[in-house]
Scaffold this motif. Structure first.
Motif, short mmCIF file in Angstrom:
data_model
loop_
_atom_site.label_atom_id
_atom_site.label_comp_id
_atom_site.label_asym_id
_atom_site.label_seq_id
_atom_site.Cartn_x
_atom_site.Cartn_y
_atom_site.Cartn_z
N LEU A 275 0.93 -1.33 -0.02
CA LEU A 275 0.08 -0.08 0.00
C LEU A 275 0.83 1.27 0.01
CD1 LEU A 275 -2.72 -0.86 2.76
CD2 LEU A 275 -3.10 -0.99 0.08
N ASP A 276 2.12 1.13 0.04
CA ASP A 276 3.04 2.25 0.06
C ASP A 276 2.54 3.11 1.37
OD1 ASP A 276 5.11 3.68 -0.47
OD2 ASP A 276 3.98 5.25 -1.66
N SER A 277 2.35 2.40 2.64
CA SER A 277 1.99 3.26 3.80
C SER A 277 3.22 2.96 4.86
CB SER A 277 0.49 2.54 4.12
OG SER A 277 0.27 3.13 5.59
N ALA A 278 3.85 4.21 5.07
CA ALA A 278 5.15 4.03 5.97
C ALA A 278 4.24 4.04 7.38
CB ALA A 278 5.49 5.49 5.88
N ALA A 279 2.98 4.44 7.75
CA ALA A 279 2.59 4.52 8.85
C ALA A 279 2.04 2.91 9.23
CB ALA A 279 1.18 5.37 8.92
N THR A 280 1.53 2.38 8.21
CA THR A 280 1.14 1.06 8.63
C THR A 280 2.51 0.16 8.82
OG1 THR A 280 -0.59 1.18 6.95
CG2 THR A 280 0.12 -0.96 7.40
N ILE A 281 3.57 0.28 8.26
CA ILE A 281 4.75 -0.26 8.48
C ILE A 281 5.25 -0.14 9.70
CG2 ILE A 281 7.28 -0.56 7.66
CD1 ILE A 281 6.26 0.21 4.95
N ILE A 282 5.32 1.05 10.18
CA ILE A 282 5.95 1.27 11.55
C ILE A 282 4.77 0.78 12.55
CG2 ILE A 282 6.19 3.13 13.09
CD1 ILE A 282 7.11 4.65 10.63
N GLY A 283 3.41 0.79 12.35
CA GLY A 283 2.45 0.22 13.22
C GLY A 283 2.88 -1.25 13.42
N ALA A 284 3.18 -1.88 12.39
CA ALA A 284 3.35 -3.44 12.38
C ALA A 284 4.77 -3.69 13.26
CB ALA A 284 3.79 -3.80 11.12
N MET A 285 5.63 -2.75 13.24
CA MET A 285 6.68 -2.94 14.07
C MET A 285 6.40 -3.00 15.45
SD MET A 285 8.60 -3.26 11.54
CE MET A 285 7.32 -4.05 10.85
N VAL A 286 5.48 -2.40 15.95
CA VAL A 286 5.06 -2.31 17.57
C VAL A 286 4.75 -3.69 17.91
CG1 VAL A 286 3.36 -1.57 19.11
CG2 VAL A 286 4.25 0.14 17.34
N VAL B 203 6.89 0.83 -6.22
CA VAL B 203 6.29 1.04 -5.04
C VAL B 203 7.50 1.72 -4.15
CG1 VAL B 203 5.14 0.70 -2.77
CG2 VAL B 203 4.63 -0.51 -4.93
N PRO B 204 7.42 3.04 -3.86
CA PRO B 204 8.43 3.56 -3.14
C PRO B 204 8.87 3.15 -1.90
CG PRO B 204 6.95 5.42 -3.83
CD PRO B 204 6.16 3.95 -4.14
N GLN B 205 8.07 2.44 -1.02
CA GLN B 205 8.31 1.81 0.30
C GLN B 205 9.17 0.43 0.02
OE1 GLN B 205 8.26 2.63 3.30
NE2 GLN B 205 7.38 4.62 2.82
N ILE B 206 8.93 -0.24 -1.20
CA ILE B 206 9.63 -1.18 -1.66
C ILE B 206 11.00 -1.08 -2.27
CG2 ILE B 206 9.55 -3.29 -3.07
CD1 ILE B 206 6.70 -3.60 -2.58
N ASP B 207 10.80 0.06 -3.17
CA ASP B 207 12.21 0.37 -3.84
C ASP B 207 13.06 1.06 -2.58
OD1 ASP B 207 13.57 1.59 -6.34
OD2 ASP B 207 13.53 3.32 -4.90
N GLU B 208 12.77 1.62 -1.57
CA GLU B 208 13.70 2.02 -0.63
C GLU B 208 14.46 0.86 -0.23
OE1 GLU B 208 13.04 3.75 3.95
OE2 GLU B 208 11.79 4.29 2.48
N ARG B 209 13.73 -0.25 -0.03
CA ARG B 209 14.46 -1.63 0.74
C ARG B 209 15.10 -2.35 -0.27
NH1 ARG B 209 10.20 0.78 4.01
NH2 ARG B 209 10.82 0.41 5.94
N ILE B 210 15.06 -1.93 -1.72
CA ILE B 210 15.91 -2.76 -2.65
C ILE B 210 16.92 -1.83 -3.16
CG2 ILE B 210 13.86 -4.36 -3.40
CD1 ILE B 210 13.41 -2.53 -5.64
N THR B 211 17.12 -0.73 -2.92
CA THR B 211 18.18 0.14 -3.12
C THR B 211 18.87 0.64 -2.03
OG1 THR B 211 16.62 2.18 -3.55
CG2 THR B 211 17.07 0.67 -5.54
#
Length: 428
Positions: free
Chosen positions: A130-141, A204-212
Motif C-alpha cells: 500500500l506504500d504506507s509508512a504508517a502501517t509499516i511502523i505500526g506493524a513494528m510495534v 512502490v516507493p516503500q519497496i524501492d527503498e528496501r531494494i536500493t
C-alpha cells in the motif's frame, strides 16, 4: 533502588549478615517458619549498582547457589539513608543477574513469538504493497524481534549457552518465517482485484527503498544495536527500541518475500542482503557494548574462555558484514550512477531549452530507462524525449544524433536516444 531478599539456608545466616555488614548496607532479618530448609529471610535495600558486587560477595562467602536470592525493583524508598547508599555505589547499569533475567524474559515462548512475528509480517507486507509508512511502523510495534537479538549476545557474554542458542535460533528461524509469510501473502494477492493489473512491486516507493539500500543503512542497524543494549542495561525505552530493531529487520525481510512471490531475484538479493547486514550489525554492536559495559561470567575461571568465544564471534560477524557490504556498496554505487545519469540528462535539456540553436524547440518530457542491473551489465541507458516544435517546421535528419551527442557529453556514458517531435500550437 533494589530490594535483595535472601532465603538463608540453615547454618548460613551468620555469613550472610557478615557480608552485608562488610558491604556497609542495611538489612532486616525475618525468621522463616516454613517447613523448608531455610532458617531466615534477609531483606537488603541497595542501589542498582550494588546488586552485582553484593551477590558476588555472597558467593565468595560460600552461600549455596541453590538457595533463593530474589532481586526486585523498589519504586519508592522513603529514607535519607538511601541517599548515602546511592552516593557510595555509583553507576547506571543493572547487575549481571538482572541483565540475564531480563534478556530471558525478552525472548518469549516460541508459540507467542511466532504468532506475533507472523501477524507483524502480514501487516508490514500490506503496508509495503500500500506504500504506507504508517502501517509499516505500526506493524513494528507488534514484532517481537528485540528480545532474541539481545538474548543471544547476553548469553554469550554471561556464559549462558542455553540463552545464547535460543536467541540465535529465534532470530534465524524468525526471519525465515517472516520471508516465507511475506512470500505467501504476496503469492495470494498477486493477480487478484486487490492489486492493479500488471502491478510491479519495484515501482512502490516503500519497496524501492528496501531494494536500493545504501551504505548509510548500516547506521540504522548499528544505532538500533546501541539503543537496544542501552535500553536493556538501563531499563529505559524498551518499546521504542524494539520498534527500531523491528524496522531494521521485518520490512526488508517482507520485501525479500515479495521478491520471491513476484519472481524477482534482484529484489530478493538486495533486500535479503539488507536484512542480513542489519541482523549481523545489531548482534555485533550488542556483543561489543555488553562486554565494554563490564559484564562477565560470575565464575572468574570462565572469563578467558568467554572472551575467546566473544572474539571469535566478533571476527566472524565482521567478516560476514564486510562481505555483504560489497553487495551493499555495489547497490549504493549503482543507484548513484542511475540517479546521476537521469539528473545530468534533465539538467542538459534545461540548458538546451535556453540556447539559440534550439530556439524553436522546447523539450517538455523526458524518460530515462536505466536500472541498477544495467550499470553492471553494460546496457546503455535509454532516453526518450518529447520536443515541441512550431507546425510546419522541419528538423535536420541528424537532429536526434545531435541531441544524443550533447547528452552523452553531459552524462559521460553512451546513450540510446529517441526524440519524439510534436507539432504544437499555443494560444496567445
Amino acid at each position: 533502588m533494589r530490594l535483595v531478599q535472601v532465603f538463608v539456608p540453615r547454618g548460613d545466616l551468620d555469613r550472610v549478615l557478615e557480608t552485608a555488614t562488610e558491604m556497609g548496607v542495611d538489612y532486616a532479618v525475618s525468621e522463616q517458619t516454613s517447613h523448608g530448609e531455610f532458617e531466615a529471610l534477609v531483606s537488603i535495600p541497595v542501589p542498582p549498582a550494588a546488586v552485582e558486587p553484593f551477590l558476588a560477595e555472597l558467593r565468595a562467602a560460600g552461600l549455596d547457589e541453590d538457595s533463593y536470592t530474589v532481586v526486585t525493583a523498589a519504586e519508592t524508598i522513603v529514607s535519607d539513608r538511601a541517599d548515602d547508599l546511592t552516593g557510595e555505589f555509583t553507576g547506571t547499569r543493572i547487575s549481571r543477574e538482572e541483565l540475564q533475567a531480563r534478556a530471558a524474559d525478552l525472548a518469549p515462548a516460541a508459540s507467542t513469538y511466532f504468532v506475533l512475528l507472523v501477524v507483524s509480517t502480514i501487516i508490514a507486507t500490506a503496508g509495503l504493497l500500500l506504500d504506507s509508512a504508517a502501517t509499516i511502523i505500526g506493524a513494528m510495534v507488534v514484532a517481537p524481534l528485540m528480545g532474541p537479538a539481545l538474548a543471544a549476545s547476553v548469553g554469550v557474554v554471561v556464559d549462558d549457552d542455553d540463552l545464547a542458542a535460543r536467541g540465535v535460533l529465534l532470530q534465524v528461524v524468525g526471519l525465515a518465517v517472516a520471508v516465507a509469510t511475506a512470500a505467501l501473502v504476496g503469492w495470494l494477492l498477486r493477480g487478484t482485484v486487490l492489486l492493479p493489473p500488471g502491478f510491479d512491486i519495484t515501482t512502490v516507493p516503500q519497496i524501492d527503498e528496501r531494494i536500493t539500500p545504501s551504505v548509510l543503512a548500516l547506521f540504522l542497524a548499528l544505532g538500533s544495536g546501541v539503543a537496544g543494549v542501552v535500553s536493556l542495561v538501563r531499563n529505559v525505552g524498551s518499546v521504542l527500541v524494539g520498534v527500531a530493531i523491528a524496522v531494521a529487520l521485518v520490512p526488508p525481510a517482507a520485501t525479500a518475500g515479495l521478491g520471491i512471490a513476484w519472481g524477482r531475484p534482484t529484489v530478493v538479493l538486495t533486500a535479503g542482503t539488507l536484512v542480513l547486514i542489519n541482523l549481523l550489525s545489531i548482534n555485533l554492536t550488542a556483543l561489543i557494548l555488553l562486554w565494554l559495559s563490564g559484564y562477565r561470567p560470575h565464575r572468574s575461571e570462565r572469563i578467558d574462555h568467554v572472551y575467546g568465544r566473544l572474539r571469535s564471534r566478533v571476527v566472524v560477524l565482521l567478516v560476514a558484514i564486510a562481505v555483504l557490504s560489497v553487495v551493499l556498496g555495489g547497490v549504493t554505487y549503482g543507484t548513484y550512477r542511475t540517479a546521476a545519469v537521469e539528473h545530468d540528462v534533465q539538467t542538459e535539456l534545461e540548458t538546451m531549452n535556453d540556447e539559440a540553436a534550439f530556439a524553436d524547440l522546447q523539450f517538455r518530457e523526458v524518460g530515462v530507462e536505466y536500472e541498477l542491473v544495467d550499470v553492471y551489465t553494460g546496457d546503455e541507458p535509454s532516453v526518450t524525449l518529447v520536443a515541441e516544435r512550431p507546425p510546419g517546421e522541419q528538423e535536420p535528419d541528424d537532429f536526434a544524433d545531435r541531441v544524443r551527442e550533447r547528452l552523452e557529453t553531459a552524462t559521460g556514458v553512451d546513450l540510446d536516444v529517441v526524440v519524439e517531435l510534436v507539432d504544437t500550437q499555443r494560444s496567445g
